[in-house]
Write a protein that holds these residues in place. Structure first.
Motif: not given
Length: 332
Positions: A258-278
């Protein structure tokens, strides 16, 4: 048992509450569904009243005065926000449930709904197709409170006959309400930022797969489990609820249709640790077999529905929501 259903929704201004209130009113009528939250001056919400879920006396008075037969307890402090103030998160998440369960017992309410979460699982739970019964070792106060709450629900059912029903909800995606303090909230925020800026900074790694569900499916699941005959409800802690699983990079690729020019930058923070446990995906065969659960939206259908919904918002931004709404939601 009362001859008519009177529903009280606690946390009606939150992410789930807004859509669930509308859906329940379509079934039961506005006068039979009381929307409540801890904030005053909600003149835009019909049949609304201010209730703090930690004010047990006020809550019990409302239940008795209005002949409430069912309570939907949605207020909670979420995973990431809860880590910032563990005592407040535990107090809100746990004491509100105990208060509601005691009222349900004393006033002989027909049913109670309380959402659990995939946050009850931990790093030693099975990662893929996580079963209903498996090791649960949550590493957040949110997950701990949800797991403890599941046991309380089962206890009140076994000891007092309180018909309380619960679902382990995955990440929820909706265009109708803001996000607030949850680890999976990136999957909502990316749509807003893609439309506004064609740019998004993601706080999770691009390959982090998590279970998700479009909000309309979640609302259907809640209504379906609450409508099922009591004998069909065989799990009195909380049912696994699955839907779709994807990583941030998968969702970004879908949005680029839908939005071809979307740019995503990945900057993991403290929430990454939580996500890794799920878990990355859930085995919800119990819900499917016991009371006929089935999700309808895959990732493509969800993305399409999100963009259609956001077209109706002149400014697809969280800025137009009152500040208090950012906190009072029930997701993960």
């Amino acid at each position: 048992m009362n001859n008519k259903t009177i529903i009280l929704i606690l946390g009606a201004c939150g992410q789930i509450g807004r859509e669930l209130t509308v859906a329940l009113r379509e079934i039961h009528g506005t006068s039979h569904v009381i929307a409540s939250d801890r904030y005053a001056n909600r003149t835009d919400v019909p049949n609304y009243m201010q209730i703090d879920v930690l004010d047990g006396e006020r809550l019990k008075h409302v239940v008795k005065q209005h002949g409430v037969t069912q309570i939907y307890l949605l207020a909670a402090m979420l995973s990431a926000k809860g880590e910032q103030d563990a005592n407040a998160a535990w107090n809100l998440n746990m004491q509100s449930l105990i208060t509601v369960l005691n009222i349900a017992r004393d006033e002989k309410l027909d049913k109670v709904f309380w959402p659990s979460s995939i946050a009850v699982f931990g790093p030693r739970s099975l990662k893929f197709n996580c079963p209903q019964e498996t090791r649960t070792d949550p590493e957040t106060v949110y997950g701990i409170s949800k797991r403890a709450g599941e046991y309380w629900c089962n206890y009140y059912y076994e000891k007092y006959g309180v018909d309380v029903r619960s679902l382990r909800l995955p990440g929820l995606i909706s265009a109708s309400a803001p996000t607030g303090g949850g680890t999976t909230n990136y999957a909502v925020n990316i749509f807003h930022e893609a439309i506004k800026h064609q740019y998004f900074e993601c706080y999770l790694e691009e390959s982090t797969v998590l279970p998700m569900l479009y909000m309309k499916d979640a609302i259907r699941a809640i209504i379906k489990i609450m409508s099922a005959p009591s004998e069909k409800i065989k799990v009195r802690t909380a049912y696994n609820l699955g839907g779709i699983s994807f990583a941030p990079c998968d969702l970004a690729a879908e949005i680029r249709k839908y939005i071809p020019d979307l740019k995503v930058v990945y900057q993991p923070d403290h929430r990454q640790v939580i996500a890794n446990s799920w878990p990355a995906s859930m085995d919800d065969s119990g819900a499917r077999n016991d009371w006929g659960w089935a999700h309808e939206y895959n990732m493509a259908a969800m993305a399409s529905a999100m963009f259609e919904s956001l077209k109706a918002i002149k400014k697809p931004s969280l800025d137009h929501y009152p500040e208090f709404l950012i906190e009072d939601v029930a997701a993960i």
